[in-house]
Design an enzyme around this catalytic site. Structure first.
Site, mmCIF file in Angstrom:
data_model
loop_
_atom_site.group_PDB
_atom_site.id
_atom_site.type_symbol
_atom_site.label_atom_id
_atom_site.label_comp_id
_atom_site.label_asym_id
_atom_site.label_seq_id
_atom_site.Cartn_x
_atom_site.Cartn_y
_atom_site.Cartn_z
ATOM 1 N N GLU A 269 8.092 1.196 1.178
ATOM 2 C CA GLU A 269 7.720 1.104 -0.222
ATOM 3 C C GLU A 269 8.182 2.276 -1.061
ATOM 4 O O GLU A 269 7.448 2.734 -1.958
ATOM 5 C CB GLU A 269 6.202 0.974 -0.329
ATOM 6 C CG GLU A 269 5.402 2.159 0.201
ATOM 7 C CD GLU A 269 5.051 2.117 1.670
ATOM 8 O OE1 GLU A 269 4.156 2.863 2.087
ATOM 9 O OE2 GLU A 269 5.684 1.338 2.413
ATOM 10 N N HIS A 293 4.085 -7.429 -0.260
ATOM 11 C CA HIS A 293 3.421 -6.294 0.389
ATOM 12 C C HIS A 293 3.979 -4.969 -0.129
ATOM 13 O O HIS A 293 3.211 -4.082 -0.538
ATOM 14 C CB HIS A 293 3.612 -6.399 1.903
ATOM 15 C CG HIS A 293 2.956 -5.300 2.673
ATOM 16 N ND1 HIS A 293 1.686 -5.415 3.198
ATOM 17 C CD2 HIS A 293 3.377 -4.053 3.013
ATOM 18 C CE1 HIS A 293 1.355 -4.302 3.815
ATOM 19 N NE2 HIS A 293 2.370 -3.451 3.723
ATOM 20 N N GLU A 294 5.300 -4.832 -0.111
ATOM 21 C CA GLU A 294 5.897 -3.567 -0.557
ATOM 22 C C GLU A 294 5.655 -3.340 -2.044
ATOM 23 O O GLU A 294 5.445 -2.198 -2.482
ATOM 24 C CB GLU A 294 7.396 -3.550 -0.234
ATOM 25 C CG GLU A 294 7.755 -3.794 1.224
ATOM 26 C CD GLU A 294 6.998 -2.909 2.205
ATOM 27 O OE1 GLU A 294 6.622 -1.773 1.832
ATOM 28 O OE2 GLU A 294 6.770 -3.346 3.343
ATOM 29 N N HIS A 297 2.258 -1.926 -2.668
ATOM 30 C CA HIS A 297 2.193 -0.488 -2.402
ATOM 31 C C HIS A 297 2.419 0.337 -3.665
ATOM 32 O O HIS A 297 2.066 1.527 -3.693
ATOM 33 C CB HIS A 297 3.239 -0.092 -1.365
ATOM 34 C CG HIS A 297 2.740 -0.101 0.049
ATOM 35 N ND1 HIS A 297 1.647 0.623 0.455
ATOM 36 C CD2 HIS A 297 3.209 -0.748 1.151
ATOM 37 C CE1 HIS A 297 1.464 0.431 1.754
ATOM 38 N NE2 HIS A 297 2.376 -0.396 2.204
ATOM 39 N N GLU A 316 -2.768 0.823 3.825
ATOM 40 C CA GLU A 316 -2.315 -0.481 4.321
ATOM 41 C C GLU A 316 -3.365 -1.583 4.211
ATOM 42 O O GLU A 316 -3.009 -2.743 3.986
ATOM 43 C CB GLU A 316 -1.833 -0.345 5.766
ATOM 44 C CG GLU A 316 -0.587 0.524 5.913
ATOM 45 C CD GLU A 316 0.633 -0.018 5.164
ATOM 46 O OE1 GLU A 316 0.603 -1.155 4.678
ATOM 47 O OE2 GLU A 316 1.625 0.731 5.073
ATOM 48 N N ASP A 374 2.678 8.259 13.731
ATOM 49 C CA ASP A 374 3.214 6.919 13.903
ATOM 50 C C ASP A 374 2.329 6.076 14.821
ATOM 51 O O ASP A 374 2.349 4.842 14.749
ATOM 52 C CB ASP A 374 4.628 7.010 14.496
ATOM 53 C CG ASP A 374 5.620 6.194 13.697
ATOM 54 O OD1 ASP A 374 5.373 5.977 12.499
ATOM 55 O OD2 ASP A 374 6.629 5.767 14.274
ATOM 56 N N TYR A 382 -3.736 -2.183 9.025
ATOM 57 C CA TYR A 382 -3.298 -3.303 8.186
ATOM 58 C C TYR A 382 -4.338 -4.421 8.138
ATOM 59 O O TYR A 382 -4.854 -4.771 7.075
ATOM 60 C CB TYR A 382 -1.975 -3.860 8.715
ATOM 61 C CG TYR A 382 -0.792 -2.952 8.565
ATOM 62 C CD1 TYR A 382 0.164 -3.170 7.566
ATOM 63 C CD2 TYR A 382 -0.589 -1.884 9.427
ATOM 64 C CE1 TYR A 382 1.271 -2.350 7.436
ATOM 65 C CE2 TYR A 382 0.518 -1.053 9.302
ATOM 66 C CZ TYR A 382 1.438 -1.290 8.303
ATOM 67 O OH TYR A 382 2.528 -0.469 8.176
#
Length: 601
Positions: A269, A293-294, A297, A316, A374, A382
């Site tokens: 994003e 979704h992006e 953001h 998220e 990560d 999410y």
């Protein structure tokens, strides 16, 4: 609108950054960068405008980055600096002593071959096969591998960048972007809204631009641009739907860049310029919820940002919820419920398989101290995050919850948010002393306890009832050609494939493949699930497609289940290793950091 990156918000300690923004903080940077494809290197310098209260030093994050020189203010003499010993995942602390009145620091630097954010692609790895390509992936803490920065999502700054590239290529950044090449190969980028470092991005390639609305457009290689323009034609409608839900879009333009297939994520994003995988180009616009979704953001994440990666769910969870509200506006309730139901399946898989034995990692609030952030990029942030917000919506009603979310984005725009602060806002702005509602929402259990609280309503998509009927007919002997599948979307096909028995014989696999051409499908979502079945059932006609898919697609969402399936087979270790050695040169460092350990390179 407050865009002051130094707004007085007390930031929690970020375990993934050496920087001490409470002592000295970056407010603006002017970079000059040269992209050298021959050396596979970015070289340049940045002039950092800083704010401090007579601090003795400013601390920045670097990793595998050569610092060539440092100067304070306009001094000609170089300033001594120090770089600490490297720490796993985090890299090093760049410590620069400051004078009492210092407000500007100039840092010259160059990247190294180990820069994990950068992927330098050969012409053969691109769609056109003639020109090289470079792209960055800064999230979560990889910006420090290509630029000195305070690499914490809690630190926001504005920037400009003068970028020099080969004249036949076009550079793009998370900033105001050019729409055509110039003969000098020199470009000026500006980002006037303060952003955190993980949203810094750069891509350079043989790119073209096409508009898909007054504020939206698509960049892609010439060979891809036509399909991409068709696929993303509804982007402006998505933007309008998002604004109608939760307030004005504050970033000017919203453009998309289709990257080569080695990009490790579905999308990223980056403000003003979403990076997108070509695997969502299905030629029927069936996978564009990723674009929603992006786009979402731009509010949840880019506008109100998780303060640390332990609070990743705030980015998220809100974004998945918002994405599906956009899709509901455009395509109806039944469509969005399919997305919620598939997402719930993903969440259950994460709880029962991927994170089994790791209960702490199934809490929304994470503890990633000493770990690669990560590792927090799971379905918990999410889908459990989304599920929690859906639960709140059900308790208070959609209209009331929409007003709460709209106020949340409007009030805390260009600020960082941690979980504790969000709980306080939820209590003050929505619960407002209602003990019964507080108990019904049960935020503490959702946020700090493993799994999902008991008694929560499960998503149910009516359209999947029809798919289940056809699946049962097939299992009872109906020929695949006689199933009623003509109007199915990608989501219905996914539900069908996910519902296949785990012990299919070769005849059943072949009959499905002959009827629906799963092995040769151009839809990456369907191919990825089908190939898992092919591995598990030793369906050899799919072997060539499996090798092609693994060696050309770098999207980690698809690769992880495929390598896991391979490793679970009797001869899987050797086969996975053989395929991975062929595929690895095409993967970004974000992917190889996962698979090197998994496969055992």
């Amino acid at each position: 609108m407050n865009q002051d990156s130094s707004k007085a918000v007390v930031l929690p300690h970020d375990p993934h950054s050496f920087s001490k923004p409470q002592d000295a903080i970056i407010q603006h940077v002017d970079w000059q960068l040269v992209v050298d494809f021959a050396q596979k290197q970015i070289k340049g310098h940045g002039i950092y405008q800083i704010k401090h209260q007579h601090s003795s030093e400013i601390v920045l994050d670097v990793r595998d980055l050569n610092i060539l020189s440092v100067r304070l203010d306009d001094a000609a003499a170089e300033q001594a600096f120090s770089v600490s010993a490297p720490v796993k995942y985090l890299g090093q602390a760049l410590r620069i002593p400051l004078q009492k009145e210092t407000n500007k620091v100039t840092i010259a630097f160059e990247t190294t071959p180990q820069a994990a954010a950068l992927q330098w692609l050969s012409p053969a790895q691109t769609a056109g096969k003639e020109h090289p390509f470079l792209f960055t992936q800064s999230q979560a803490i990889l910006a420090r591998t290509w630029l000195p920065c305070q690499d914490s999502p809690g630190v926001r700054f504005t920037y400009t960048a003068r970028v020099k590239v080969p004249s036949h290529l076009l550079p793009l950044m998370s900033a105001d972007n050019p729409q055509e090449k110039n003969p000098e190969g020199e470009y000026l980028f500006k980002m006037d809204q303060p952003i955190p470092s993980y949203l810094l991005s750069l891509a350079v390639g043989n790119l073209e631009f096409r508009p898909v609305g007054s504020r939206c457009g698509v960049y892609a290689e010439p060979e891809t641009i036509q399909d991409a323009t068709y696929e993303f034609a509804d982007t402006e409608k998505m933007l309008e739907a998002a604004e109608a839900l939760y307030g004005p879009y504050l970033w000017g333009r919203y453009d998309l860049l289709v990257l080569p297939p080695s990009f490790p994520f579905g999308g990223m994003e980056n403000p003003k310029l979403t990076f997108a995988t070509p695997t969502i180009i299905a030629k029927d616009r069936s996978l564009t919820s990723l674009i929603a979704h992006e786009l979402a953001h731009s509010w949840s994440g880019n506008l109100v940002t998780n303060a640390t990666w332990n609070d990743f769910w705030l980015n998220e969870g809100f974004t998945v919820y918002f994405e599906r509200r956009i899709m509901e506006v455009l395509y109806g309730h039944d469509y969005s419920e399919m997305l919620h139901t598939l997402g719930y399946q993903d969440l259950q898989h994460a709880l029962q398989d991927d994170l089994a034995g790791q209960p702490k990692d199934t809490c929304l609030k994470l503890d990633l101290q000493g770990r690669d952030p990560d590792e927090g990029l799971t379905e918990i942030a999410y889908e459990k995050g989304n599920y929690f917000l859906r639960h709140i919506e059900r308790q208070v009603g959609q209209e009331r919850f929409d007003q709460f979310v709209k106020n949340y984005f409007g009030t805390y725009q260009f600020q960082s948010m941690d979980t504790t602060r969000f709980e306080e806002i939820l209590e003050k702005e929505l619960i407002n002393g209602d003990a019964t509602l507080r108990d019904q929402i049960n935020a503490k259990a959702w946020i700090y306890e493993p799994g999902i609280p008991a008694g929560i309503e499960v998503p149910h998509a009516r359209k999947f009832d029809q798919v289940q009927e056809q699946l049962q007919l097939w299992e009872s002997g109906t020929s695949p050609a006689d199933l009623k599948t003509q109007e199915w979307s990608t989501h219905e096909w996914l539900f069908f494939l996910r519902g296949l028995a785990k012990n299919l014989n070769q005849e059943k696999m072949e009959s499905l493949d002959q009827a629906f051409s799963f092995t040769q499908s151009g839809n990456s979502e369907l191919v990825a699930v089908w190939l898992q079945h092919a591995i598990n059932h030793q369906y050899e006609p799919a072997n060539a497609r499996l090798e092609e898919f693994l060696t050309h697609v770098g999207r980690r969402k698809f690769l992880v289940p495929l390598y896991k399936a391979l490793l679970e087979q009797p001869d899987g270790k050797a086969r996975a290793l053989e395929l991975y050695r062929k595929a690895r040169p095409n993967y970004h460092a974000v992917a190889t950091s996962t698979f090197d350990d998994m496969v055992g390179v």
